[in-house]
Each structure stands twice: as C-alpha cells, then as structure tokens.
Design a protein around this motif. Structure first.
Motif, PDB file in Angstrom:
ATOM      1  N   TYR B  33     124.796  21.970 -43.377  1.00 18.61           N
ATOM      2  CA  TYR B  33     123.937  22.312 -44.510  1.00 18.61           C
ATOM      3  C   TYR B  33     124.396  21.586 -45.771  1.00 18.61           C
ATOM      4  CZ  TYR B  33     123.325  26.528 -41.569  1.00 18.61           C
ATOM      5  OH  TYR B  33     123.089  27.412 -40.536  1.00 18.61           O
ATOM      6  N   ILE B  56     115.843  22.769 -41.713  1.00 15.62           N
ATOM      7  CA  ILE B  56     115.506  23.404 -42.991  1.00 15.62           C
ATOM      8  C   ILE B  56     115.384  22.306 -44.029  1.00 15.62           C
ATOM      9  CG2 ILE B  56     116.269  24.934 -44.852  1.00 15.62           C
ATOM     10  CD1 ILE B  56     117.802  26.550 -42.752  1.00 15.62           C
ATOM     11  N   LEU B  96     124.951  28.117 -34.562  1.00 13.02           N
ATOM     12  CA  LEU B  96     123.813  29.014 -34.371  1.00 13.02           C
ATOM     13  C   LEU B  96     123.643  29.339 -32.898  1.00 13.02           C
ATOM     14  CD1 LEU B  96     121.178  27.511 -36.834  1.00 13.02           C
ATOM     15  CD2 LEU B  96     122.817  29.350 -37.217  1.00 13.02           C
ATOM     16  N   GLY B  97     122.647  30.154 -32.611  1.00 11.86           N
ATOM     17  CA  GLY B  97     122.344  30.480 -31.228  1.00 11.86           C
ATOM     18  C   GLY B  97     122.876  31.836 -30.832  1.00 11.86           C
ATOM     19  N   ALA B  98     122.452  32.277 -29.652  1.00 14.42           N
ATOM     20  CA  ALA B  98     122.807  33.608 -29.158  1.00 14.42           C
ATOM     21  C   ALA B  98     124.312  33.788 -29.120  1.00 14.42           C
ATOM     22  CB  ALA B  98     122.212  33.800 -27.763  1.00 14.42           C
ATOM     23  N   ASN B 100     126.294  33.989 -31.644  1.00 12.76           N
ATOM     24  CA  ASN B 100     126.969  33.475 -32.832  1.00 12.76           C
ATOM     25  C   ASN B 100     126.463  34.179 -34.083  1.00 12.76           C
ATOM     26  OD1 ASN B 100     128.612  31.210 -31.680  1.00 12.76           O
ATOM     27  ND2 ASN B 100     126.588  30.586 -30.987  1.00 12.76           N
ATOM     28  N   THR B 101     127.306  34.221 -35.109  1.00 16.80           N
ATOM     29  CA  THR B 101     126.955  34.988 -36.308  1.00 16.80           C
ATOM     30  C   THR B 101     126.195  34.168 -37.336  1.00 16.80           C
ATOM     31  OG1 THR B 101     128.948  34.435 -37.542  1.00 16.80           O
ATOM     32  CG2 THR B 101     129.088  36.301 -36.003  1.00 16.80           C
ATOM     33  N   GLY B 102     126.252  32.856 -37.224  1.00 20.64           N
ATOM     34  CA  GLY B 102     125.637  32.038 -38.253  1.00 20.64           C
ATOM     35  C   GLY B 102     126.463  31.977 -39.521  1.00 20.64           C
ATOM     36  N   GLU B 103     127.693  32.497 -39.445  1.00 20.92           N
ATOM     37  CA  GLU B 103     128.587  32.444 -40.612  1.00 20.92           C
ATOM     38  C   GLU B 103     128.807  30.998 -41.027  1.00 20.92           C
ATOM     39  OE1 GLU B 103     132.365  34.120 -39.691  1.00 20.92           O
ATOM     40  OE2 GLU B 103     133.398  32.976 -41.246  1.00 20.92           O
ATOM     41  N   LEU B 104     128.724  30.749 -42.326  1.00 25.23           N
ATOM     42  CA  LEU B 104     128.909  29.398 -42.848  1.00 25.23           C
ATOM     43  C   LEU B 104     130.354  29.164 -43.279  1.00 25.23           C
ATOM     44  CD1 LEU B 104     125.821  29.297 -42.825  1.00 25.23           C
ATOM     45  CD2 LEU B 104     125.936  28.137 -45.037  1.00 25.23           C
TER      46      LEU B 104
END
Lengths: 116, 115
Positions: B33, B56, B96-98, B100-104
């Motif tokens: 990102y 995005i 990302l994905g199942a 996973n938390t998506g924590e940056l």
C-alpha cells in the motif's frame, strides 16, 4: 464503505492518571479493528487488535480496548499513563468483504499528551 | 532487518519536478500500500497492489503512478509536483486472504517537501 471517527483530536492528561481515547466506526459487514500508535517523526506501530472472540484485548504496555458491537465502538484505555505514552493514536478498521476488502481505513487520530 | 523499508526518507524538491519513492518488504506479504499523511496527520490510502495487481485506487491525481515490479516492491512516481503534494508518504504491507488479519506493517515514511 467503512468509516472511523475518533471523537477527540487531543487528550492532555497528567502522569499516572487514567485515559480513554474514543473510537467509533461504521460498516455494513464484519470488521477487524486496530489501534496504531505513532511516536514523533516515526512510522505507525500496531498497538493492539480485535479479530474475534473476547471483546477485551490488551497490549503488552498496559493499554486495552473493548469492542462493543452494539455501540460500534472500540475505545482505548489505560489505567495509569506514563510520559512515554505521549504520541498520536490512530483507530483503524478493515472490512472482511465487500468492495472495500483489504482497505484499512484510519480515524483522524488523537494526540495524547502526558504531562508530569 | 527492516521489514518494510522506504527510500528516500527525506525529499526536498521544486514544483514541477518528477520524483520517485521506493518501497520494499521482506515479510513475504502479498499486498502493499501507499498512504499519504498530510500536515494534519490524517492518513489516507492512495493505492494498493495484491500480487502485483492494482486492487485499490482511490481518488488520486493521475500525476501519481504506482508501479509494482514484483510483490515485494511497490514504487510511487509523482510527476509535475505541486505544493499540495508535500506530505509524509507511508508504504505498508499485509497478507490478505482467509486466515489472515489484514494487519498492516508500515515503513518509516518518506517526507516530501515541495518548494
């Protein structure tokens, strides 16, 4: 799309006093919630996160946050602050589906200033 | 080892110039990102790439062009710099994905000053 509102832009407190930094979010799908901290002239560090399970989550340095689904809130608290807690705190949310998947949205930030 | 590294850390340039900021992550994440933090410290997402594909793309002037040569790198090129582009630009990565938390995970930021 999700949004995050941090209700206080600045919170001044004295050392050893308790503090609460407020965060509300809106989303039409399930979310994960995060608090990040930014010390002066540094990047953002994860403080704590809520994914599922117990609604009360804690960090290693004494902060805790409680997920309240009915009030769509994720307020951050610490019972006794230190001078070293002076920083800017950001609440953030990521949606678990929908068109905003993968997008971490931040609140406006709250500057916590701890005075001696 | 720095997990997410950005260069340069500071960049001072004149209006109208073109500049690039580079970002690399060694966490094995599939998503990267770019965020912009303005003078009021508000963090706004600009772009995100997942496995080198743009996923995005917020409302950003087309003077800003991200490029992801591979999933460990995401560069940001800015053409015809304007005063309003002055900000701190943060690179971040996540998985990302199942499951996973998506924590940056964030880099330390690149402070751009346009004179």
């Amino acid at each position: 799309a999700q949004s995050v509102t941090q209700l206080d832009s600045q919170v001044p407190v004295f050392e050893e006093a308790p503090v609460e930094l407020r965060c509300n979010y809106s989303s039409s799908v399930s979310v994960y919630l995060f608090w990040y901290v930014q010390y002066p002239n540094q990047g953002l560090q994860l403080l704590l996160k809520y994914l599922s399970g117990s609604t009360l989550v804690k960090s290693i340095n004494g902060f805790e946050a409680e997920f309240n689904k009915s009030q769509t809130s994720f307020h951050l608290r610490k019972p006794s602050v230190h001078i070293s807690d002076t920083a800017e705190y950001f609440c953030a949310v990521i949606e678990l589906g929908g068109t905003s998947y993968g997008k971490l949205t931040f609140g406006q930030g709250t500057i916590l200033t701890v005075h001696p | 080892d720095t997990a997410v590294s950005q260069t340069p850390k500071y960049l001072v340039t004149q209006m109208g110039n073109d500049k690039s900021i580079k970002c690399e992550q060694n966490l094995g994440h599939d998503t990267m990102y770019w965020y912009k933090q303005d003078s009021k410290k508000f963090l706004k997402i600009m772009f995100s790439y997942n496995n080198k594909e743009l996923i995005i793309n917020e409302t950003v002037p087309n003077r800003f062009s991200p490029k992801s040569p591979d999933k460990a790198h995401l560069n940001l090129h800015i053409n015809s710099l304007e005063l309003g582009d002055s900000a701190v630009y943060f690179c971040a990565s996540s998985q990302l994905g199942a499951g996973n938390t998506g924590e940056l995970f964030f880099g330390e930021g690149s402070r751009l000053t346009v004179l």
